[in-house]
Design an enzyme around this catalytic site. Sequence first.
Site, PDB file in Angstrom:
ATOM      1  N   SER A 186     -11.868   7.445 -64.247  1.00 45.04           N
ATOM      2  CA  SER A 186     -12.151   6.502 -65.303  1.00 45.04           C
ATOM      3  C   SER A 186     -12.689   5.219 -64.752  1.00 45.04           C
ATOM      4  O   SER A 186     -12.326   4.533 -63.971  1.00 45.04           O
ATOM      5  CB  SER A 186     -10.907   5.818 -66.266  1.00 45.04           C
ATOM      6  OG  SER A 186     -11.245   4.853 -66.823  1.00 45.04           O
ATOM      7  N   HIS A 237     -15.078   9.797 -66.926  1.00 45.64           N
ATOM      8  CA  HIS A 237     -14.443   9.069 -68.078  1.00 45.64           C
ATOM      9  C   HIS A 237     -14.726   7.747 -68.656  1.00 45.64           C
ATOM     10  O   HIS A 237     -14.750   7.108 -67.667  1.00 45.64           O
ATOM     11  CB  HIS A 237     -12.756   9.182 -67.822  1.00 45.64           C
ATOM     12  CG  HIS A 237     -12.077   8.941 -69.136  1.00 45.64           C
ATOM     13  ND1 HIS A 237     -11.785  10.068 -70.091  1.00 45.64           N
ATOM     14  CD2 HIS A 237     -11.304   7.925 -69.387  1.00 45.64           C
ATOM     15  CE1 HIS A 237     -11.099   9.466 -71.057  1.00 45.64           C
ATOM     16  NE2 HIS A 237     -10.691   8.193 -70.610  1.00 45.64           N
ATOM     17  N   ASP A 284     -14.368   4.590 -70.860  1.00 47.75           N
ATOM     18  CA  ASP A 284     -13.449   4.036 -71.766  1.00 47.75           C
ATOM     19  C   ASP A 284     -14.075   2.998 -72.670  1.00 47.75           C
ATOM     20  O   ASP A 284     -14.363   1.982 -72.046  1.00 47.75           O
ATOM     21  CB  ASP A 284     -12.328   3.413 -71.127  1.00 47.75           C
ATOM     22  CG  ASP A 284     -11.335   4.467 -70.670  1.00 47.75           C
ATOM     23  OD1 ASP A 284     -10.674   5.204 -71.607  1.00 47.75           O
ATOM     24  OD2 ASP A 284     -11.127   4.472 -69.415  1.00 47.75           O
ATOM     25  N   MET A 324     -14.118   0.222 -75.493  1.00 44.23           N
ATOM     26  CA  MET A 324     -12.762  -0.331 -76.263  1.00 44.23           C
ATOM     27  C   MET A 324     -13.704  -1.673 -77.084  1.00 44.23           C
ATOM     28  O   MET A 324     -14.617  -1.985 -76.348  1.00 44.23           O
ATOM     29  CB  MET A 324     -11.814  -1.050 -75.463  1.00 44.23           C
ATOM     30  CG  MET A 324     -11.177   0.062 -74.382  1.00 44.23           C
ATOM     31  SD  MET A 324      -9.921  -0.822 -73.442  1.00 44.23           S
ATOM     32  CE  MET A 324      -9.566   0.481 -72.162  1.00 44.23           C
ATOM     33  N   HIS A 326     -14.223   8.194 -74.447  1.00 49.41           N
ATOM     34  CA  HIS A 326     -13.039   7.846 -75.123  1.00 49.41           C
ATOM     35  C   HIS A 326     -13.386   6.778 -75.888  1.00 49.41           C
ATOM     36  O   HIS A 326     -13.226   5.617 -75.534  1.00 49.41           O
ATOM     37  CB  HIS A 326     -11.903   7.884 -73.818  1.00 49.41           C
ATOM     38  CG  HIS A 326     -10.447   7.441 -74.259  1.00 49.41           C
ATOM     39  ND1 HIS A 326      -9.566   6.984 -73.673  1.00 49.41           N
ATOM     40  CD2 HIS A 326     -10.095   7.485 -75.861  1.00 49.41           C
ATOM     41  CE1 HIS A 326      -8.456   6.746 -74.251  1.00 49.41           C
ATOM     42  NE2 HIS A 326      -8.740   7.152 -75.703  1.00 49.41           N
ATOM     43  N   MET A 344     -12.031   3.992 -78.129  1.00 47.73           N
ATOM     44  CA  MET A 344     -10.907   3.213 -78.731  1.00 47.73           C
ATOM     45  C   MET A 344     -11.477   2.054 -79.612  1.00 47.73           C
ATOM     46  O   MET A 344     -11.635   1.006 -79.110  1.00 47.73           O
ATOM     47  CB  MET A 344     -10.191   2.665 -77.452  1.00 47.73           C
ATOM     48  CG  MET A 344      -9.212   3.823 -76.688  1.00 47.73           C
ATOM     49  SD  MET A 344      -8.756   3.165 -74.985  1.00 47.73           S
ATOM     50  CE  MET A 344     -10.410   3.816 -74.089  1.00 47.73           C
ATOM     51  N   MET A 354      -2.278  10.545 -74.654  1.00 49.34           N
ATOM     52  CA  MET A 354      -2.249   9.129 -73.715  1.00 49.34           C
ATOM     53  C   MET A 354      -0.810   9.050 -73.197  1.00 49.34           C
ATOM     54  O   MET A 354      -0.029   8.926 -74.079  1.00 49.34           O
ATOM     55  CB  MET A 354      -2.598   8.036 -74.968  1.00 49.34           C
ATOM     56  CG  MET A 354      -4.250   8.137 -75.336  1.00 49.34           C
ATOM     57  SD  MET A 354      -5.227   7.923 -74.049  1.00 49.34           S
ATOM     58  CE  MET A 354      -4.777   6.230 -73.359  1.00 49.34           C
ATOM     59  N   ASP A 383      -4.333  11.063 -69.897  1.00 48.50           N
ATOM     60  CA  ASP A 383      -4.933   9.764 -69.676  1.00 48.50           C
ATOM     61  C   ASP A 383      -3.845   8.594 -69.451  1.00 48.50           C
ATOM     62  O   ASP A 383      -3.374   8.379 -70.585  1.00 48.50           O
ATOM     63  CB  ASP A 383      -5.994   9.372 -70.469  1.00 48.50           C
ATOM     64  CG  ASP A 383      -6.786   8.282 -70.375  1.00 48.50           C
ATOM     65  OD1 ASP A 383      -6.724   7.383 -69.147  1.00 48.50           O
ATOM     66  OD2 ASP A 383      -7.513   7.806 -71.133  1.00 48.50           O
ATOM     67  N   GLY A 441      -7.983   6.010 -63.402  1.00 47.01           N
ATOM     68  CA  GLY A 441      -8.527   4.995 -62.927  1.00 47.01           C
ATOM     69  C   GLY A 441      -8.265   4.289 -61.722  1.00 47.01           C
ATOM     70  O   GLY A 441      -8.700   4.594 -60.608  1.00 47.01           O
TER      71      GLY A 441
HETATM   72  C1  DX5 Z   1      -6.449   3.292 -70.867  1.00 48.09           C
HETATM   73  C2  DX5 Z   1      -7.509   4.071 -70.488  1.00 48.09           C
HETATM   74  C3  DX5 Z   1      -7.483   4.752 -69.274  1.00 48.09           C
HETATM   75  C4  DX5 Z   1      -7.609   4.037 -67.993  1.00 48.09           C
HETATM   76  C5  DX5 Z   1      -6.681   4.941 -67.106  1.00 48.09           C
HETATM   77  O1  DX5 Z   1      -6.706   2.702 -72.180  1.00 48.09           O
HETATM   78  O2  DX5 Z   1      -7.809   5.137 -71.606  1.00 48.09           O
HETATM   79  O3  DX5 Z   1      -8.826   5.846 -69.190  1.00 48.09           O
HETATM   80  O4  DX5 Z   1      -8.444   3.557 -67.504  1.00 48.09           O
HETATM   81  O5  DX5 Z   1      -6.475   4.094 -66.228  1.00 48.09           O
HETATM   82  P1  DX5 Z   1      -5.144   4.257 -64.982  1.00 48.09           P
HETATM   83  O6  DX5 Z   1      -5.438   5.466 -64.377  1.00 48.09           O
HETATM   84  O7  DX5 Z   1      -5.327   3.001 -64.065  1.00 48.09           O
HETATM   85  O8  DX5 Z   1      -4.110   4.083 -65.726  1.00 48.09           O
HETATM   86 ZN    ZN Z   2      -9.367   6.462 -71.477  1.00 50.45          ZN
END
Ligand code: DX5
Ligand code: ZN
Length: 218
Positions: free
Chosen positions: A10, A35, A37, A39, A68, A70, A139, A177, A197
Amino acid sequence: MSDTFLIAPSILSADFAKLGEEVEAVLAAGADTIHVDVMDGHFVPNLTIGAPVVQSLRKIKNAFLDCHLMIEEPEKYVEDFLKAGADNITLHVESKGDIATLIKKIKEAGCQVGLTMRPATPLETIRPYLKDLDLVLVMTVNPGFGGQSFMEDQVEKIRELAALRDAHYHPYKIQVDGGVSEQTKSQLQQADILVAGSFIFKHPEGYKKAISLLKEKV
Ligand code: DX5
Ligand code: ZN
């Protein structure tokens, strides 16, 4: 079932000042997909990146860009991500708009489509869509931030998704994730793709070591 996971770093935990180099580096270190993210500060209390960044990363031809979303109103932005060159778009079932129409639109554009839910949302909510999906994302943290603790109570959803897939011959891959690490992966054997991530980008021994630690199913 494969005896290895596909690994999706990520980029939320990458150094954004050199994002292209970071993506090239994790790919060279063995990453399978990237990946991204997305947001919007409404659906989750954090603001990250949008379609222009995906468009720039698209220049890295061998990167499979897994986006992804969000975001509260995906129907406003899906077109942008398709045009930017996303390879997969994962929607949240809690987002506004008609999920079935969005799934269809993404597929018709030749892009893969995934669906996910917040940890508090029951698996039942995504069940009507399972036959149409390339990916189901479980998730294991509340969406919004990297570096949170893995929620063990979500593991049951992975088992249920694997059982439903077998029972109905669904084609989707199961992705996990949030809080994925060398320690938590033992609970994820029935998953296909691990997103990570902080474990990868902050690993003291580097990306290659981190990815190799996640790769093998135990
Ligand atoms: C959270 C994200 C993840 C995040 C995961 O909302 O969807 O993809 O980057 O990070 P780690 O692996 O550090 O939990
Ligand atoms: Zn994610």
